[in-house]
Design an enzyme around this catalytic site. Structure first.
Site: not given
Ligand code: SAH
Length: 247
Positions: A29, A214
């Site tokens: 991002e 997603d």
């Molecule tokens: N351990 C993983 C965690 C990613 S969490 C990592 O470090 O890559 C997912 C990230 O994408 C968060 O920053 C959130 O803001 C966003 N995101 C995308 N889809 C999401 C969903 N379905 N629910 C919550 N956050 C989501």
């Protein structure tokens, strides 16, 4: 919104926004933002590297905060105190909660809520932030309108609505329905409402801009890693179009 309305929003932003801050949770991002900089210098403040430069001739500062509301708050407060941006845009990817949107489209905030804030056993509404006594924190409408108009021009579908944040990756229809029904949210993620909360208490304009990775359902554990980098390209296009409109 007609052209006169957009022009008024653009004029407001042009006269009041001289420096834009960008906060992202993850590397892919942040890359979508920093690749738009003319040239970059990096300044480390506390735990965070801040990228300083210009996008389309406008001063910009960008940082990766890390995942979740606490990291987002640390970054937003540090950015405000150190670099004084006039507007902070929290950008990245998110889960889709809207029937009008699909993966790759962009959700823009009208307001943000914290879906995991809950003092309801004490009689408060779910999501109420004690202290400021609000559930929804309104984001900057001028920025949302200018961003949406810029997205229309480059053919990217978007919707303006409530964006819900919480320290949870949403991947079930049960949780998705709860967030939609309780807050009328169009998208869920993990940082936007935290950035919004910090901006509100500091009197700084903010906007959340999220390309959808997603559908916040059972397919999300596969969709999120598959689409994260690809849809971040749409965040990048959105930011460039917005900064170009401002310049
Ligand atoms: N351990 C993983 C965690 C990613 S969490 C990592 O470090 O890559 C997912 C990230 O994408 C968060 O920053 C959130 O803001 C966003 N995101 C995308 N889809 C999401 C969903 N379905 N629910 C919550 N956050 C989501």
């Amino acid at each position: 919104m007609n052209n006169t309305g957009i022009k008024a929003s653009l004029n407001t932003l042009r006269s009041s926004v001289k420096k834009v801050g960008f906060i992202c949770a993850m590397d892919c991002e942040l890359d979508a933002v920093t690749k738009l900089f003319d040239s970059v210098t990096i300044k480390k403040v506390g735990p965070t590297d801040f990228y300083l430069g210009k996008i389309c001739g406008i001063d910009a500062v960008a940082a990766k905060c890390g995942v979740g509301k606490v990291f987002a708050a640390i970054c937003a407060q540090t950015m405000i105190l150190t670099f004084s941006p006039d507007l902070i845009i929290n950008t990245g990817v998110a889960g889709n909660l809207s029937k009008s949107l699909k993966i790759g489209d962009v959700a823009l905030s009208s307001a943000v809520v914290q879906h995991d804030m809950d003092t309801s056993p004490l009689g408060d509404p779910v999501g109420l932030i004690s202290g400021i006594n609000m559930t929804e924190i309104k984001s900057d409408l001028d920025s949302a309108l200018v961003m949406q108009s810029a997205l229309n021009e480059i053919g990217i579908n978007s919707e303006i609505g409530v964006i819900a944040s919480g320290d949870q990756f949403v991947a079930s229809s049960e949780k998705k329905e709860f967030i939609k029904e309780t807050f009328g949210a169009i998208s869920c993620e993990m940082e936007g409402a935290s950035v919004g909360h910090v901006c509100f208490v500091n009197g700084v304009r903010f906007l959340v801009v999220r390309a959808l990775s997603d559908d916040a359902d059972g397919a999300s554990p596969d969709d999120f890693p598959a689409y994260c980098v690809k849809v971040s390209e749409n965040s990048s296009k959105a930011i460039y179009a917005f900064m170009k409109a401002l310049s």
